[in-house]
Design a protein around this motif. Structure first.
Motif, short mmCIF file in Angstrom:
data_model
loop_
_atom_site.label_atom_id
_atom_site.label_comp_id
_atom_site.label_asym_id
_atom_site.label_seq_id
_atom_site.Cartn_x
_atom_site.Cartn_y
_atom_site.Cartn_z
N SER A 151 5.16 -4.83 -17.75
CA SER A 151 5.85 -5.48 -16.64
C SER A 151 6.76 -4.48 -15.93
CB SER A 151 6.63 -6.70 -17.13
OG SER A 151 7.61 -6.33 -18.01
N LEU A 152 7.35 -3.54 -16.68
CA LEU A 152 8.19 -2.52 -16.03
C LEU A 152 7.38 -1.67 -15.06
CD1 LEU A 152 10.49 -1.24 -18.89
CD2 LEU A 152 11.21 -2.18 -16.73
N VAL A 153 6.18 -1.25 -15.50
CA VAL A 153 5.36 -0.41 -14.62
C VAL A 153 4.90 -1.21 -13.40
CG1 VAL A 153 3.22 0.91 -14.48
CG2 VAL A 153 4.65 1.11 -16.47
N ALA A 154 4.59 -2.50 -13.60
CA ALA A 154 4.16 -3.32 -12.46
C ALA A 154 5.28 -3.44 -11.44
CB ALA A 154 3.72 -4.70 -12.95
N PHE A 155 6.52 -3.68 -11.92
CA PHE A 155 7.65 -3.77 -10.99
C PHE A 155 7.90 -2.43 -10.32
CE2 PHE A 155 9.07 -7.69 -13.21
CZ PHE A 155 9.15 -8.48 -12.08
N SER A 156 7.69 -1.33 -11.04
CA SER A 156 7.88 -0.01 -10.47
C SER A 156 6.94 0.20 -9.28
CB SER A 156 7.64 1.05 -11.54
OG SER A 156 7.06 2.20 -11.01
N ARG A 157 5.69 -0.27 -9.43
CA ARG A 157 4.72 -0.10 -8.34
C ARG A 157 5.00 -1.07 -7.20
NH1 ARG A 157 2.28 0.23 -4.75
NH2 ARG A 157 0.14 0.86 -4.27
N TYR A 158 5.58 -2.23 -7.53
CA TYR A 158 5.82 -3.25 -6.51
C TYR A 158 7.00 -2.88 -5.61
CZ TYR A 158 6.39 -7.88 -4.50
OH TYR A 158 6.49 -8.93 -3.63
N ASN A 159 8.07 -2.36 -6.22
CA ASN A 159 9.28 -2.02 -5.47
C ASN A 159 9.19 -0.58 -4.97
OD1 ASN A 159 10.77 -4.45 -5.69
ND2 ASN A 159 11.09 -3.97 -7.84
N VAL A 160 8.44 -0.37 -3.89
CA VAL A 160 8.33 1.00 -3.38
C VAL A 160 9.63 1.37 -2.69
CG1 VAL A 160 5.84 1.01 -3.16
CG2 VAL A 160 7.23 0.14 -1.30
N GLY A 161 9.98 2.67 -2.76
CA GLY A 161 11.22 3.14 -2.16
C GLY A 161 11.03 3.39 -0.66
N ALA A 162 12.02 4.06 -0.08
CA ALA A 162 11.99 4.32 1.36
C ALA A 162 10.82 5.23 1.74
CB ALA A 162 13.31 4.96 1.80
N ASP A 163 10.44 6.13 0.80
CA ASP A 163 9.34 7.04 1.09
C ASP A 163 7.97 6.42 0.80
OD1 ASP A 163 9.77 6.87 -1.55
OD2 ASP A 163 9.77 9.03 -1.96
N GLY A 164 7.98 5.13 0.39
CA GLY A 164 6.71 4.45 0.13
C GLY A 164 6.12 4.74 -1.23
N LEU A 165 6.84 5.49 -2.05
CA LEU A 165 6.33 5.80 -3.39
C LEU A 165 6.94 4.84 -4.41
CD1 LEU A 165 6.41 9.69 -3.34
CD2 LEU A 165 4.44 8.18 -3.17
N ASP A 222 0.84 -1.20 0.00
CA ASP A 222 0.00 0.00 0.00
C ASP A 222 0.88 1.25 0.00
OD1 ASP A 222 -2.47 -1.23 0.00
OD2 ASP A 222 -2.36 -1.61 2.17
N LEU A 223 0.37 2.28 -0.63
CA LEU A 223 1.07 3.56 -0.53
C LEU A 223 0.82 4.13 0.86
CD1 LEU A 223 0.22 5.11 -4.00
CD2 LEU A 223 2.35 4.07 -3.26
N PRO A 224 1.78 4.92 1.40
CA PRO A 224 1.55 5.51 2.73
C PRO A 224 0.29 6.36 2.73
CG PRO A 224 3.49 6.45 1.66
CD PRO A 224 3.08 5.28 0.84
N THR A 225 -0.43 6.35 3.85
CA THR A 225 -1.71 7.07 3.90
C THR A 225 -1.46 8.56 3.68
OG1 THR A 225 -1.39 6.99 6.28
CG2 THR A 225 -3.02 5.48 5.34
N GLY A 226 -2.29 9.15 2.85
CA GLY A 226 -2.16 10.57 2.56
C GLY A 226 -1.05 10.90 1.59
N ALA A 227 -0.40 9.85 1.03
CA ALA A 227 0.67 10.12 0.08
C ALA A 227 0.08 10.67 -1.22
CB ALA A 227 1.45 8.84 -0.20
N LYS A 228 0.74 11.66 -1.75
CA LYS A 228 0.29 12.24 -3.00
C LYS A 228 1.18 11.69 -4.12
CE LYS A 228 0.29 16.57 -4.33
NZ LYS A 228 0.57 17.95 -4.00
#
Lengths: 168, 107
Positions: free
Chosen positions: B46-60, A120-126
């Protein structure tokens, strides 16, 4: 992305992908490809990649497919006449594609990280993906970006040269 | 049922297989070219799916993959322009888009 939307767009993408290959009329093939790309853009948006989804619609469904339709109509291609097919070549091609699909299935079955859902994305993340992609593009990937610029220039010149009637 | 990474990878793989089968089975050079586009787009998914799966330290999501998708789309657009110009030149010279009629280089 809700599962229903995922299945809807995944089936739309795959069904129209098959239609691209199965249609005998090139115009119908090209239009099926447009719908297939629209489904892909929706899948991108479902993965929170809105910028890539918009680019997909603008560049692929818009520019590239218009170019395809333009060329198909310029060459005045009709429904292909049926020709005698080589059954051996057909069976070989189909077998290679099926083998490829089977191999993919085996790989995906053993790919352990793939069995867990998306974090999940962090809550409130933009999701500020245009800014993030732009920053990455112009800082980390600046050199490839400029190389791509040169590549497009070369492609443009190449197209102009190729389109000349007399090569001198 | 939750949608996992494998669902997206399976769609991407199937799309690639469809494009691959099209390249192998079809005889119209323009359809073959469209199937190549289909395969490029399968890779993008598949690139976009991996991009969403591997979130960074900031959760993005990891945006490096999306930059790569951007490059692939750009190169594919250039490729389409050059390829279609070659097809038009070929059609002018031979008046055919059927690959079996274009066998000059065939051994």
């Amino acid at each position: 992305m809700s599962p229903i939307l995922f299945w809807l767009f995944a089936f739309m993408t795959l069904v129209f992908g098959v239609a691209v290959v199965a249609n005998r009329n090139p115009v119908a093939s090209a239009l099926s490809l447009v719908v297939c790309f629209l489904g892909l853009a929706a899948l991108f948006a479902g993965l929170d990649a809105f910028f890539v989804g918009v680019i997909q619609i603008l560049v692929y469904a818009g520019a590239v497919m218009v170019l395809f339709l333009f060329i198909i109509m310029l060459l005045d291609l009709r429904v292909e006449a049926r020709r005698k097919i080589n059954p051996l070549a057909y069976a070989g091609g189909g077998a290679v594609a099926l083998l490829f699909a089977a191999e993919l299935w085996l790989v995906l079955k053993r790919f352990v990280p793939g069995h867990s859902p998306f974090p999940d994305l962090p809550t409130g993340a933009k999701i500020d993906d245009v800014r993030a992609i732009g920053t990455t593009l112009f800082s980390t990937h600046n050199l490839p970006f400029q190389v791509v610029g040169v590549l497009i220039l070369v492609a443009t010149i190449g197209v102009v040269i190729l389109s000349k009637r007399e090569l001198k | 049922m939750n949608i996992t990474l494998n669902h997206y990878l399976a769609v991407s793989g199937l799309l690639f297989t469809i494009g691959f089968a099209g390249v192998l089975l079809r005889r119209n050079i323009i359809i073959i070219f469209m199937c190549l586009e289909l395969m490029l787009n399968a890779a993008n998914l598949s690139l976009v799916a991996f991009s969403r799966y591997n979130v960074g330290a900031d959760g993005l999501p990891n945006y490096n993959a999306q930059v790569l998708v951007f490059f692939i789309i750009t190169v594919a657009a250039a490729e389409v322009a050059v390829g279609l110009a070659i097809i038009v030149a070929l059609f002018r010279a031979r008046a055919t888009t059927h690959v079996e009629d274009i066998a000059t280089l065939k051994f």
